[in-house]
Design a protein around this motif. Structure first.
Motif, mmCIF file in Angstrom:
data_model
loop_
_atom_site.group_PDB
_atom_site.id
_atom_site.type_symbol
_atom_site.label_atom_id
_atom_site.label_comp_id
_atom_site.label_asym_id
_atom_site.label_seq_id
_atom_site.Cartn_x
_atom_site.Cartn_y
_atom_site.Cartn_z
ATOM 1 N N ASN A 180 36.401 20.034 -49.585
ATOM 2 C CA ASN A 180 35.798 18.701 -49.663
ATOM 3 C C ASN A 180 36.695 17.713 -50.396
ATOM 4 O OD1 ASN A 180 33.492 19.522 -48.300
ATOM 5 N ND2 ASN A 180 32.375 20.030 -50.180
ATOM 6 N N SER A 181 37.426 18.226 -51.381
ATOM 7 C CA SER A 181 38.249 17.352 -52.222
ATOM 8 C C SER A 181 39.435 16.736 -51.479
ATOM 9 C CB SER A 181 38.759 18.120 -53.441
ATOM 10 O OG SER A 181 39.518 19.243 -53.034
ATOM 11 N N VAL A 182 39.814 17.308 -50.341
ATOM 12 C CA VAL A 182 40.970 16.797 -49.606
ATOM 13 C C VAL A 182 40.605 16.306 -48.210
ATOM 14 C CG1 VAL A 182 42.464 18.379 -50.870
ATOM 15 C CG2 VAL A 182 41.701 18.982 -48.561
ATOM 16 N N GLN A 183 39.359 16.506 -47.824
ATOM 17 C CA GLN A 183 38.912 16.086 -46.495
ATOM 18 C C GLN A 183 39.220 14.603 -46.269
ATOM 19 O OE1 GLN A 183 36.988 18.188 -44.157
ATOM 20 N NE2 GLN A 183 37.574 16.524 -42.779
ATOM 21 N N GLY A 184 39.843 14.297 -45.157
ATOM 22 C CA GLY A 184 40.173 12.914 -44.833
ATOM 23 C C GLY A 184 41.497 12.437 -45.392
ATOM 24 N N ARG A 185 42.071 13.207 -46.287
ATOM 25 C CA ARG A 185 43.375 12.824 -46.876
ATOM 26 C C ARG A 185 44.489 13.784 -46.475
ATOM 27 N NH1 ARG A 185 44.154 13.053 -52.174
ATOM 28 N NH2 ARG A 185 42.612 14.705 -52.562
ATOM 29 N N PHE A 186 44.155 15.046 -46.291
ATOM 30 C CA PHE A 186 45.142 16.072 -45.939
ATOM 31 C C PHE A 186 44.913 16.519 -44.501
ATOM 32 C CE2 PHE A 186 45.945 18.017 -50.437
ATOM 33 C CZ PHE A 186 46.194 16.747 -50.939
ATOM 34 N N ALA A 187 46.001 16.976 -43.874
ATOM 35 C CA ALA A 187 45.898 17.499 -42.515
ATOM 36 C C ALA A 187 46.817 18.705 -42.361
ATOM 37 C CB ALA A 187 46.258 16.431 -41.500
ATOM 38 N N ILE A 188 46.243 19.799 -41.881
ATOM 39 C CA ILE A 188 47.025 21.002 -41.619
ATOM 40 C C ILE A 188 47.346 21.051 -40.132
ATOM 41 C CG2 ILE A 188 44.953 22.437 -41.328
ATOM 42 C CD1 ILE A 188 46.561 24.772 -42.535
ATOM 43 N N SER A 189 48.556 21.452 -39.835
ATOM 44 C CA SER A 189 48.958 21.603 -38.440
ATOM 45 C C SER A 189 49.965 22.746 -38.362
ATOM 46 C CB SER A 189 49.573 20.300 -37.903
ATOM 47 O OG SER A 189 50.734 19.941 -38.640
ATOM 48 N N ARG A 190 50.242 23.183 -37.162
ATOM 49 C CA ARG A 190 51.171 24.291 -37.024
ATOM 50 C C ARG A 190 51.976 24.163 -35.747
ATOM 51 N NH1 ARG A 190 47.782 29.516 -37.427
ATOM 52 N NH2 ARG A 190 49.758 30.498 -36.809
ATOM 53 N N ASP A 191 53.185 24.691 -35.803
ATOM 54 C CA ASP A 191 54.062 24.760 -34.645
ATOM 55 C C ASP A 191 54.460 26.227 -34.515
ATOM 56 O OD1 ASP A 191 56.070 24.703 -32.761
ATOM 57 O OD2 ASP A 191 56.989 22.884 -33.521
ATOM 58 N N ASN A 192 53.735 26.970 -33.721
ATOM 59 C CA ASN A 192 53.994 28.408 -33.625
ATOM 60 C C ASN A 192 55.368 28.710 -33.023
ATOM 61 O OD1 ASN A 192 51.551 29.048 -34.794
ATOM 62 N ND2 ASN A 192 50.499 29.359 -32.838
ATOM 63 N N ALA A 193 55.858 27.818 -32.206
ATOM 64 C CA ALA A 193 57.189 28.035 -31.623
ATOM 65 C C ALA A 193 58.270 28.012 -32.689
ATOM 66 C CB ALA A 193 57.474 26.980 -30.565
ATOM 67 N N LYS A 194 57.982 27.268 -33.773
ATOM 68 C CA LYS A 194 58.944 27.183 -34.880
ATOM 69 C C LYS A 194 58.494 28.011 -36.080
ATOM 70 C CE LYS A 194 60.654 22.612 -33.583
ATOM 71 N NZ LYS A 194 60.886 21.208 -34.025
ATOM 72 N N ASN A 195 57.401 28.771 -35.899
ATOM 73 C CA ASN A 195 56.885 29.625 -36.978
ATOM 74 C C ASN A 195 56.643 28.837 -38.261
ATOM 75 O OD1 ASN A 195 56.986 32.066 -35.424
ATOM 76 N ND2 ASN A 195 59.211 32.046 -35.712
ATOM 77 N N THR A 196 56.108 27.650 -38.108
ATOM 78 C CA THR A 196 55.945 26.754 -39.245
ATOM 79 C C THR A 196 54.553 26.135 -39.267
ATOM 80 O OG1 THR A 196 58.306 26.235 -39.234
ATOM 81 C CG2 THR A 196 56.870 24.724 -40.421
ATOM 82 N N VAL A 197 54.023 26.036 -40.474
ATOM 83 C CA VAL A 197 52.758 25.365 -40.728
ATOM 84 C C VAL A 197 53.037 24.197 -41.661
ATOM 85 C CG1 VAL A 197 50.460 25.592 -41.723
ATOM 86 C CG2 VAL A 197 51.452 27.471 -40.444
ATOM 87 N N PHE A 198 52.316 23.120 -41.440
ATOM 88 C CA PHE A 198 52.527 21.914 -42.231
ATOM 89 C C PHE A 198 51.239 21.521 -42.957
ATOM 90 C CE2 PHE A 198 56.560 21.167 -40.274
ATOM 91 C CZ PHE A 198 56.415 21.567 -38.944
ATOM 92 N N LEU A 199 51.423 20.831 -44.065
ATOM 93 C CA LEU A 199 50.300 20.205 -44.752
ATOM 94 C C LEU A 199 50.713 18.768 -45.055
ATOM 95 C CD1 LEU A 199 47.431 20.640 -45.900
ATOM 96 C CD2 LEU A 199 48.510 20.989 -48.130
ATOM 97 N N GLN A 200 50.163 17.842 -44.302
ATOM 98 C CA GLN A 200 50.411 16.429 -44.538
ATOM 99 C C GLN A 200 49.418 15.953 -45.579
ATOM 100 O OE1 GLN A 200 52.794 14.306 -43.280
ATOM 101 N NE2 GLN A 200 51.973 12.793 -44.719
ATOM 102 N N MET A 201 49.928 15.417 -46.668
ATOM 103 C CA MET A 201 49.075 14.990 -47.779
ATOM 104 C C MET A 201 49.256 13.492 -47.990
ATOM 105 S SD MET A 201 49.664 18.155 -50.436
ATOM 106 C CE MET A 201 51.343 17.679 -50.806
ATOM 107 N N ASP A 202 48.210 12.747 -47.767
ATOM 108 C CA ASP A 202 48.218 11.299 -47.933
ATOM 109 C C ASP A 202 47.261 10.890 -49.041
ATOM 110 O OD1 ASP A 202 48.318 11.074 -44.337
ATOM 111 O OD2 ASP A 202 49.999 10.974 -45.736
ATOM 112 N N SER A 203 47.415 9.668 -49.500
ATOM 113 C CA SER A 203 46.542 9.130 -50.557
ATOM 114 C C SER A 203 46.439 10.105 -51.725
ATOM 115 C CB SER A 203 45.151 8.822 -49.994
ATOM 116 O OG SER A 203 45.218 7.922 -48.916
ATOM 117 N N LEU A 204 47.563 10.584 -52.155
ATOM 118 C CA LEU A 204 47.588 11.598 -53.209
ATOM 119 C C LEU A 204 47.050 11.050 -54.519
ATOM 120 C CD1 LEU A 204 50.940 13.288 -52.266
ATOM 121 C CD2 LEU A 204 48.765 14.479 -52.563
ATOM 122 N N LYS A 205 46.394 11.935 -55.253
ATOM 123 C CA LYS A 205 45.809 11.611 -56.554
ATOM 124 C C LYS A 205 46.419 12.515 -57.611
ATOM 125 C CE LYS A 205 41.364 10.778 -54.232
ATOM 126 N NZ LYS A 205 39.923 11.163 -54.192
#
Length: 127
Positions: free
Chosen positions: A61-86
């Motif tokens: 709940n604390s990061v909902q709407g500010r963070f986004a998880i995504s993944r690129d399985n072809a590159k074996n990589t997961v991302f965490l985009q963090m916006d509006s950081l506190k």
């Protein structure tokens, strides 16, 4: 066994953004992936997770709407985009994985379910 390496942490001002990456030493396409964090003196807490397809994601709940998880399985990589950081987002961020390919099973928010962990990357948000 796959090994995970996080990168992308650093120092940022409040309101800023960072993008964390987690790269596996092998294929991660069969793994649910998650991000956790731990601040000094506090317990590890769940941040975000994604199914092996990336089709289902869950957030604290604390990061909902500010963070986004995504993944690129072809590159074996997961991302965490963090916006509006506190400042309270400051912590060591860990990437984690566990084998899960069942369809319709949401990604776990429990650290006990994850058996592969990275070494962590520090995120510091200044006020």
């Amino acid at each position: 066994q796959v090994q995970l390496v996080e990168s992308g942490g650093g120092l940022v001002q409040a309101g800023g953004s960072l993008r964390l990456s987690c790269t596996g030493s092998g294929r991660i396409g069969s793994y649910a992936m998650a991000w956790f964090r731990q601040a000094p003196g506090k317990e590890r807490e769940f941040v975000a997770a994604a199914t092996w397809t990336g089709g289902t994601t869950v957030y604290a709940n604390s990061v909902q709407g500010r963070f986004a998880i995504s993944r690129d399985n072809a590159k074996n990589t997961v991302f965490l985009q963090m916006d509006s950081l506190k400042p309270e987002d400051s912590a060591v961020y860990y990437c984690a994985a566990h084998y899960e390919i069942r369809i319709g099973v949401p990604p776990s928010q429990s650290g006990d379910e994850y058996d592969i962990w990275g070494q962590g990357t520090q995120v510091t948000v200044s006020s």
